[in-house]
Design an enzyme around this catalytic site. Structure first.
Site, mmCIF file in Angstrom:
data_model
loop_
_atom_site.group_PDB
_atom_site.id
_atom_site.type_symbol
_atom_site.label_atom_id
_atom_site.label_comp_id
_atom_site.label_asym_id
_atom_site.label_seq_id
_atom_site.Cartn_x
_atom_site.Cartn_y
_atom_site.Cartn_z
ATOM 1 N N CYS A 114 112.870 31.676 12.435
ATOM 2 C CA CYS A 114 113.167 31.466 13.870
ATOM 3 C C CYS A 114 114.470 30.703 14.099
ATOM 4 C CB CYS A 114 112.025 30.736 14.550
ATOM 5 S SG CYS A 114 110.514 31.687 14.537
ATOM 6 N N HIS A 252 114.678 27.779 21.431
ATOM 7 C CA HIS A 252 113.896 28.839 20.781
ATOM 8 C C HIS A 252 112.654 29.093 21.627
ATOM 9 C CE1 HIS A 252 111.719 31.258 18.049
ATOM 10 N NE2 HIS A 252 110.925 30.309 17.584
ATOM 11 N N ASN A 282 107.465 35.135 21.044
ATOM 12 C CA ASN A 282 108.343 34.608 19.997
ATOM 13 C C ASN A 282 108.965 35.781 19.229
ATOM 14 O OD1 ASN A 282 109.527 33.415 17.788
ATOM 15 N ND2 ASN A 282 107.805 32.065 17.331
#
Ligand code: ACO
Length: 325
Positions: A114, A252, A282
């Site tokens: 990520c 994020h 996500n």
């Protein structure tokens, strides 16, 4: 004269197919209410059968190149952040280069899950600000749905597919102000896909399917909140800036509660935080450039504003980029 790097174009792409929380209710024991309250996610986009990470990357890259007013031949560096490459090799960056007709320049992938886009942007900044490249294409792209166990409710509600890209050019004006990268491999087992090319996928020591994402969500959550809080201080201190100097937080997009906690740490109102997690869940390395492009294109982010980009992910890895847009 010093050379700096500056973002001159952004782009993003989400695949057509949408998987809503309601759809997930018929797949696993979950509810729209649980997913919204615990994560803030409303829907995610899933790549079609046969649609690859490079396909998504190409769409985002073309939009970023167009926004920058460049042609692919002018690109002299391609860095792609991905955890879900099309092939073991060549890198997705090489596949993308061929698609764009930008053959000849350096092209490679970066893997930091990520945090991948933050790593990739930091690397590209080093190339551009030292004069080793003049016009870099930096992409975060994932078909993360391919490493999700769609029968595991603790992970499958969280992830989706997408891509985001920026063009980073040499500039006399300082765009990227600083970048801060960290990793702690001791946390390997809290968030991982246990199988791989070298270890294989037939693993006796693994509970559950080694092809898919395993996560101790609660522990990852606590670590993410603490770590992102610390990186806010580190980034501002390195630049002698105050919290109030940041115009936009571009975090994020993993979980709205993690985003809220970082916003509180920064003392910034949620109106100044770019939130897109509700729209796509996500998307790992794609999430920061997806959020950035959304707020650039809808006119929220304006030239010369100060942006704090940050991410946390598997590894653990974490990092930030402070920039003047
Ligand atoms: N639907 C309904 N109930 C669920 C679901 C679901 N989809 N998933 C878990 N539950 C249940 C659990 O079984 C548990 O039940 P119990 O109390 O009876 O045992 C209860 O809900 C609470 O579970 P927790 O795991 O404690 O829930 P939490 O509030 O921590 O939220 C979540 C879980 C959303 C996963 C959260 O921990 C999280 O977001 N973690 C961070 C994930 C992340 O940010 N990752 C970032 C990096 S990702 C990368 O790098 C690839």
């Amino acid at each position: 004269m010093n050379t700096f790097s500056r973002i001159t174009g952004t782009g993003s792409y989400l695949p057509e197919k949408i998987l809503s929380n309601k759809d997930l209710e018929s797949m696993v024991d979950t509810s729209d209410q649980w997913i919204r309250e615990r994560t803030g996610i409303v829907k995610r986009h899933i790549a079609a059968d046969g649609q690859t990470t490079c396909d998504l990357a190409q769409q985002a890259a073309q939009l970023a190149i167009e926004a920058a007013g460049k042609t692919p031949r002018e690109i002299d560096l391609i860095v792609v952040a991905t955890t879900t490459p099309d092939k073991v090799f060549p890198s997705t960056a090489c596949l993308l280069q061929q698609r764009l007709n930008a053959n000849g320049c350096a092209a490679f992938d970066v893997q930091a899950v990520c945090t991948g886009f933050i790593y990739a942007l930091s690397v590209a900044d080093k190339f551009v600000s030292t004069g080793a490249a003049h016009c870099a294409l930096v992409v975060g792209a994932e078909t993360f749905s391919r490493v999700v166990d769609w029968t595991d409710r603790s992970t499958c509600v969280l992830f989706g597919d997408g891509a985001g890209a920026v063009v980073l050019e040499a500039s006399e004006v300082q765009g990227i102000l600083s970048s801060h990268l960290h990793a702690d491999g001791a946390y390997e087992n809290l968030l991982h896909v246990p199988g791989g090319i070298s270890r294989g996928f037939d693993l006796a020591d693994t509970e559950g399917d080694p092809r898919y994402t395993h996560m101790k969500g609660n522990e990852v959550f606590k670590m993410a909140v603490n770590t992102l809080g610390r990186i806010v201080d580190e980034t501002l201190n390195a630049n002698g800036m105050k919290k109030s100097d940041v115009d936009w937080l571009v975090p994020h997009q993993a979980n709205i509660r993690i985003i809220n906690a970082t916003a509180r740490k920064l003392n910034i109102s949620m109106e100044k935080v770019v939130v897109t997690v509700d729209q796509h869940g996500n998307t790992s390395a794609a999430s920061v450039p997806l959020a950035l492009d959304t707020a650039v294109r809808d006119g929220r982010i304006q030239r010369d504003e100060v942006l704090l980009l940050e991410a946390f992910g598997g590894g653990f890895t974490w990092g930030s980029v402070l920039l003047r847009y």
